[in-house]
Motif scaffolding. Structure first.
Motif, short mmCIF file in Angstrom:
data_model
loop_
_atom_site.label_atom_id
_atom_site.label_comp_id
_atom_site.label_asym_id
_atom_site.label_seq_id
_atom_site.Cartn_x
_atom_site.Cartn_y
_atom_site.Cartn_z
N GLU A 12 0.85 -1.19 0.00
CA GLU A 12 0.00 0.00 0.00
C GLU A 12 0.88 1.24 0.00
OE1 GLU A 12 -3.10 -0.10 3.07
OE2 GLU A 12 -2.70 -2.25 3.22
N TRP A 13 0.61 2.16 -0.90
CA TRP A 13 1.35 3.43 -1.00
C TRP A 13 0.54 4.50 -0.30
CZ3 TRP A 13 5.84 5.53 -1.56
CH2 TRP A 13 5.99 6.83 -2.04
N ARG A 14 1.09 5.11 0.71
CA ARG A 14 0.33 6.00 1.57
C ARG A 14 0.81 7.45 1.53
NH1 ARG A 14 -2.80 3.80 5.58
NH2 ARG A 14 -3.57 1.74 5.00
N LEU A 15 0.08 8.32 2.22
CA LEU A 15 0.47 9.72 2.36
C LEU A 15 1.45 9.87 3.51
CD1 LEU A 15 -3.07 11.36 1.95
CD2 LEU A 15 -1.36 10.88 0.19
N ALA A 16 2.14 11.02 3.54
CA ALA A 16 3.23 11.22 4.51
C ALA A 16 2.72 11.35 5.95
CB ALA A 16 4.00 12.48 4.14
N GLY A 17 3.49 10.80 6.87
CA GLY A 17 3.19 10.94 8.30
C GLY A 17 3.95 9.92 9.12
N CYS A 18 3.72 9.94 10.43
CA CYS A 18 4.40 9.00 11.33
C CYS A 18 3.83 7.58 11.19
CB CYS A 18 4.27 9.45 12.78
SG CYS A 18 5.07 11.02 13.12
N SER A 19 2.57 7.51 10.79
CA SER A 19 1.94 6.24 10.47
C SER A 19 2.11 5.18 11.54
CB SER A 19 2.46 5.75 9.11
OG SER A 19 1.79 4.58 8.71
N MET A 20 2.51 4.00 11.13
CA MET A 20 2.50 2.84 12.01
C MET A 20 3.68 2.79 12.98
SD MET A 20 2.00 -1.09 10.87
CE MET A 20 0.34 -1.20 10.24
N CYS A 21 4.41 3.88 13.07
CA CYS A 21 5.52 3.87 14.03
C CYS A 21 5.01 3.88 15.45
CB CYS A 21 6.45 5.05 13.79
SG CYS A 21 7.76 5.18 15.00
N LEU A 22 3.87 4.52 15.71
CA LEU A 22 3.55 4.77 17.11
C LEU A 22 2.13 4.52 17.59
CD1 LEU A 22 3.45 8.58 18.01
CD2 LEU A 22 2.85 7.66 15.80
N GLY A 23 1.28 3.89 16.81
CA GLY A 23 -0.03 3.53 17.35
C GLY A 23 -0.86 4.70 17.82
N MET A 24 -0.86 5.78 17.05
CA MET A 24 -1.61 6.96 17.47
C MET A 24 -2.64 7.38 16.42
SD MET A 24 -0.09 10.36 19.02
CE MET A 24 -1.24 11.39 19.93
N ASN A 25 -2.34 7.08 15.17
CA ASN A 25 -3.23 7.40 14.05
C ASN A 25 -3.88 6.08 13.61
OD1 ASN A 25 -1.30 6.15 12.08
ND2 ASN A 25 0.00 7.73 12.97
#
Lengths: 212, 474
Positions: free
Chosen positions: B399-412
């Protein structure tokens, strides 16, 4: 900030080391925009376990957390300090703290008392054998008293002074505004300032490999 | 006696020194994001204070932002993002919002915009601010009270740190990367080994790294407990900064480079501590436990806690293995994963994406495996799309996603389900970091990509060569 001198309260033995701030408060709980309401997030994952120390009746009024080395490592979230304080903790005792967590604690008025590991071990055993026992933490005297155990603790002198007097860092710094202004006048001209420029015409440059 | 790099940057920023008090240091750049700033702005307003230098402050949104298009559905997240927008408008701070060029993970956009430069003091309410040390800046992660302090005064009271030299010698082994170097360092000194120190990474293997690789290394200094990590600037650094949006130009550029060339540890300077790691035979590192120090090489097996150090290390390891659901003696290569995450401030830059795309080009990810590829910034996203990397990832099934912290930290919204196992290029494998009861193995981008293909921990050298092209070199 309220001054901190001496505190006596129920000691909570948390026999774990490397307790990172993701355990103290998971990221999911960091979305509030106010400074209050973080107590529910404290050790949220671990509190799902009924046998977890904070779920035991004897420690319901706990206010002094006693724990293994390297407490508060990881993320810089000050919410970890707020969660501990809003839950009712005034002091954390460990032989080693994460640097950012310790700094955050000092700002918010949570005392991080650094006690030698053999003494932490004695206090943990004492609390485990006498659930609900109280501990006295004396900041001017730099001692922790638990039953017959009297252990010295370390805390940064400047932080201790601020805690004892309940002083706020920003007002202290603003007393030196002239020095800040003087320093600003001496900064080199090449230092960047932030503009709305986003670099639309500046491609991302990679130094080792050309674009395929 | 001479000075270390860290001491030089420190000394050039002292606003005030007094006996028995911390030094007051000037802060050249303050990066702000939505999670650790609302209470700081609230504090300013309650006290009737203002932002002293909005022109040295940059805000973006990264932690909370979904990486799929469309509105932010989570009400609390949206409130936090709206609070940042309102606070930036009120105090006159430049704010790069979601989807705009300039937006991205704080530690990706600072360097990209040319705002991160050698010899600066840089702070952000995020522990991975250490990333910017790759440029020879003193970059510190701070808490929200300190964010408020910097907003109000553009300074921070700081106690001097000790210094540790980390000598990385030898020519980096083929197949190993900057991520493997830093995982090896943390394995060696432990998650508390850097406490109270600024680490300076030195040696030929560091000099040979690109800025991206250097950022990966400095980024994870905090995982060794250090306040900061630094690398002396050199031609690689100057080449990276030159021409970027906020880089000095003309005479200012010449003056800056002249000053930056002085930013190196003097030959007669003394570090408080020094360690050396030879990386000429370094193999890819993978974590097996729940802190970044609990790692082995990919060729190794899950360790037996009974043979590990003291009671504390043993207890920690037993607990970690139970959480990770791993048995001692299992080959690391036999560990199957449910998901692969490529991204984060550690490994979400264009070089990381190119490397993973090289592995995935012409291949498919394993069945029943989910792979998220998340560019570290909108600019990385646009660059990757211009090079067609997004098509390589989607053709492979990722999956190609938009920029961000994403799955690094369980917040989004990007999170693992309970008990799901992930090979992740991020920086923390703490319990629950990628979602409640999730299990994380920290890996390099090359290992992440190869793992996605095989479905279990693997390196590109484990993949059978594609018929129509030469084997992948990493």
């Amino acid at each position: 900030m309220d001054p901190f001198t001496t505190h006596t309260g129920v000691g909570v033995p948390l026999r774990r080391s490397n307790v990172d701030t993701d355990q103290i408060i998971p990221a999911h709980f960091l979305k509030r925009v106010s400074r209050t309401g973080f107590e529910d997030g404290l050790f949220a994952r671990w509190r799902e376990d009924p046998s977890f120390i904070l779920n035991q009746e004897a420690y319901a009024a706990g206010s002094v957390l006693v724990t293994g080395p390297d407490f508060g490592t990881g993320s810089s979230r000050e919410h970890a300090v707020w969660a501990l304080q809003q839950y009712g903790f005034r002091v954390v005792i460990s032989s080693r703290f994460g640097d950012i967590f310790r700094g955050n604690s000092g700002k918010g008025g949570l005392l991080t008392a650094q006690v030698a590991q053999p003494d932490v071990e004695l206090i943990l055993k004492y609390l485990e054998n006498s659930p609900g026992a109280t501990i006295t933490v004396d900041l001017p005297g730099r001692t922790v008293t638990a039953g017959d155990i009297v252990a010295p603790f370390q805390v940064d002198d400047y932080v201790a002074w601020r805690l004892l007097n309940g002083l706020d860092d920003i007002s202290l710094t603003l007393q030196h505004e002239d020095a800040i202004t003087a320093y600003e006048a001496s900064r080199p001209a090449y230092k960047p300032v932030v503009t709305a420029e986003t670099g639309r015409r500046t491609p991302i440059q990679v130094s080792t490999k050309p674009a395929p | 006696m001479g000075h270390t790099l860290a001491e030089k940057v420190w000394r050039s920023h002292v606003v005030r020194q007094a006996e028995g008090e911390p030094d007051l240091l000037y802060i050249d750049l303050h990066l702000v994001h939505e999670v650790t700033s609302p209470q700081a702005f609230e504090g300013l307003k309650v006290a009737g204070r203002t932002v002293r230098r909005p022109d040295l402050t940059l805000a973006t949104e990264d932690h909370n932002t979904p990486t799929t298009p469309g509105p932010v559905l989570d009400v609390i997240s949206r409130t936090q993002l709206e609070a940042l927008t309102a606070n930036c408008a009120e105090f006159g701070i430049v704010h790069h919002r979601r989807g705009r060029l300039g937006q991205g993970i704080v530690h990706v956009i600072g360097p990209e915009l040319g705002l991160t430069q050698p010899g600066m003091t840089i702070v952000c309410g995020d522990s991975h601010t250490s990333t910017h040390g790759a440029f020879g800046a003193l970059a510190l992660g701070i808490g929200t009270s300190e964010v408020e302090h910097v907003l109000a005064t553009q300074t921070l009271p700081l106690k001097p740190f000790k210094t540790m030299a980390i000598n990385i010698t030898g020519e980096l082994a083929a197949g190993a990367s900057a991520k493997d170097i830093i995982l090896a360092v943390i394995n060696r000194i432990g998650t508390g080994g850097g406490q109270g120190y600024v680490l300076e990474y030195r040696g030929e293997a560091i000099r040979a790294l690109s800025m991206e690789g250097r950022m990966t290394i400095c980024n994870m200094s905090i995982e060794a407990g250090a306040r900061a990590g630094m690398i002396a600037p050199d031609e690689t650094t100057f080449d990276y900064v030159k021409g970027r949006a906020h880089a000095p130009t003309g005479e200012d550029w010449d003056a800056a480079v002249a000053a930056w060339r002085e930013l190196r540890t003097d030959d007669d300077a003394v570090f408080d501590e020094e360690i050396t790691i030879d990386v000429s035979t370094l193999a890819p590192y993978v974590t097996w436990g729940t802190n970044p120090g609990q790692s082995v090489t990919l060729d190794d097996v899950v360790p037996d806690p009974a043979v590990l150090g003291d009671d504390d290390a043993r207890g920690n390891a037993e607990r970690a293995l139970e959480y990770m659901d791993l048995t001692p003696g299992t080959r690391m290569r036999d560990i199957g994963v449910d998901a692969v995450f490529l991204g984060s401030c550690t490994n979400g830059r264009i070089e990381d994406l190119r490397l993973a795309a090289d592995v995935l080009r012409g291949r498919r990810i394993a069945d029943n495996l989910r792979m998220l590829v998340v560019p570290g910034s909108q600019a990385v996203l646009e660059q990757a799309e211009a090079e067609g990397l997004d098509e390589v990832f989607t053709a492979a099934g990722a999956e190609w996603r938009l920029a961000g912290c994403s799955m690094c930290l369980g917040m989004n919204p990007d999170q693992l389900a309970p008990h799901e196992r992930c090979a992740s290029t991020s920086n923390r494998n703490f319990e629950g970091r990628q979602g409640a009861r999730s299990r994380t193995h920290l890996v390099s981008p090359a290992v992440a990509a190869a793992t996605a293909v095989t479905g279990h921990l693997a390196s590109p050298s484990d993949l059978s060569p594609l018929p129509d092209r030469t084997p992948v070199e990493v």
